[in-house]
Design an enzyme around this catalytic site. Structure first.
Site, PDB file in Angstrom:
ATOM      1  CB  ALA A   1      -0.887   0.004   1.233  1.00  0.00           C
TER       2      ALA A   1
ATOM      3  CD  GLN B   1       2.610   6.705   4.404  1.00  0.00           C
ATOM      4  OE1 GLN B   1       3.559   6.249   5.035  1.00  0.00           O
ATOM      5  NE2 GLN B   1       2.669   7.898   3.809  1.00  0.00           N
ATOM      6  CB  SER B   2       3.965  -0.535   1.934  1.00  0.00           C
ATOM      7  OG  SER B   2       4.681  -1.725   2.215  1.00  0.00           O
ATOM      8  CG  ASN B   3       5.066   0.092   8.095  1.00  0.00           C
ATOM      9  OD1 ASN B   3       5.391   1.263   8.237  1.00  0.00           O
ATOM     10  ND2 ASN B   3       3.906  -0.376   8.530  1.00  0.00           N
TER      11      ASN B   3
ATOM     12  CB  ALA C   1       7.230  -0.635   0.133  1.00  0.00           C
TER      13      ALA C   1
END
Ligand code: PLP
Length: 335
Positions: free
Chosen positions: A71, A73-75, A77
């Site tokens: 997503a 705000q992917s942690n 990624a």
């Protein structure tokens, strides 16, 4: 476990600490926090443990470029871009707009800022896109350009990534044994399921009777539990110890998702502020904050009655807070 290639990326073992002000306030079992927000890599979080195995596998395959998705705000990624930077690989991340938010903080700050600082190439996709197909298409393009890409699934959740949490189960058990602590239950936020699948498999492997409970952040209960169960079985197969995974060991409570993935709830806001103000700890709006909401509510409803020590696995994510500045009703911020 030593058979599986692993590259060192984080700080382990992570601390196990009591949360006595919170425990006193809630009046239930003694609550502890397992600090996987302190895994090191780029402000920490649970993806570091998975990436130690995934990036080693990428190196084994001769990869020079990592592709993953998440997503906005992917942690996951963000931690992947940091791991790639540390290992001298290029990183392409595909970010899916799952919330429809146009808030500049959400689309540019928090994890998105960090992704860019780590030098990743970012491309965005609309909500509901088949992200696996997009990653495959990108891999083919990069291959044609002479690169050697390695695709990591969303959340790093496959049988290789889950090994990180097989290890964590053993680490936690050893930590508890070392201090004479008897852990009755372990609670954490569950999303793409690799964390819980690894823990289920790891606890089974050491024949631990710790009661494991995932708090869902996206899917309904049946789907979440099935995802965890399927991946736990694959992880056990990959481990090759002949471990049988019990369906009854997979428990997810998905009552705290609210309106959807990444969308704030009042319970999350209350839980996050409570922890910030009783324990000085930061959680995140998408995962660990909703997990905490579940923990606190279930303590109050008596789910853990008769238990003495309950551990909350802090999976990290506080970098996402800066993508959600208007969420907490604080003076000076938008409503
Ligand atoms: C990814 C993530 C989770 C969920 O872990 P899964 O292995 O995807 O289930 C929980 N908390 C945070 C902060 C995360 O980034």
């Amino acid at each position: 476990m030593a058979r599986f290639p692993k590259v060192r990326l984080g700080h382990f073992p992570t601390p196990l600490e009591p949360m006595d002000r919170l425990s006193e306030k809630l009046g239930g079992p003694r609550l502890w926090v397992k600090r996987d927000d302190c895994t090191g890599l780029s402000s920490g979080g649970n993806k570091t443990r998975k990436l130690e195995y995934l990036m080693a596998d990428a190196q084994k395959h001769g990869a020079d470029t990592i592709i993953t998705q998440g997503a906005t705000q992917s942690n996951h990624a963000r931690q992947t871009t940091a791991a790639a930077a540390k290992l001298g690989m290029e990183c392409h991340i595909l970010l899916e707009d799952r919330t429809g938010s146009n808030d500049p903080s959400y689309i540019l700050n928090g994890n998105v800022l960090l992704d860019q600082l780590h030098g990743a190439t970012i491309s965005k996709r609309g909500g509901g896109t088949d992200m696996n197909a997009e990653m495959q298409a990108l891999a083919e393009t990069l291959l044609a350009e002479g690169r050697t890409p390695y695709v990591i699934p969303g959340g790093g959740s496959n049988a290789i990534g889950a090994l990180g949490y097989v290890n964590c189960a053993r680490e936690l058990a050893e930590q508890a044994a070392g201090t004479g602590l008897r852990i009755d239950a372990l609670v954490h936020a569950t999303g793409s399921s690799g964390t819980q699948a690894g823990l289920v498999t790891g606890l089974a492997a050491i024949q631990s009777d710790i009661h494991l409970l995932g708090i869902g952040v996206r899917a309904p209960q049946e789907k979440q539990e099935q995802m965890v169960f399927d991946l736990a079985q694959k992880t056990a197969d990959h481990l090759g110890t002949g471990q049988i995974i019990q369906r009854s060991a997979v428990r997810a409570n998905c009552d705290y998702v609210g309106p959807g993935y990444g969308l704030p709830t009042d319970g999350m806001i209350g839980a996050l502020k409570l922890l910030a103000q009783t324990e000085g700890l930061l959680f995140d709006p998408v995962y660990s904050g909703k997990g905490l909401d579940g923990l606190i509510d279930q303590v109050q409803k008596g789910y853990f009655d008769g238990m003495d020590n309950v551990v909350f696995l802090h999976t990290g994510g506080s970098a996402a807070l800066f993508g959600y500045p208007d969420t907490f009703g604080l003076p000076g911020y938008k409503e």
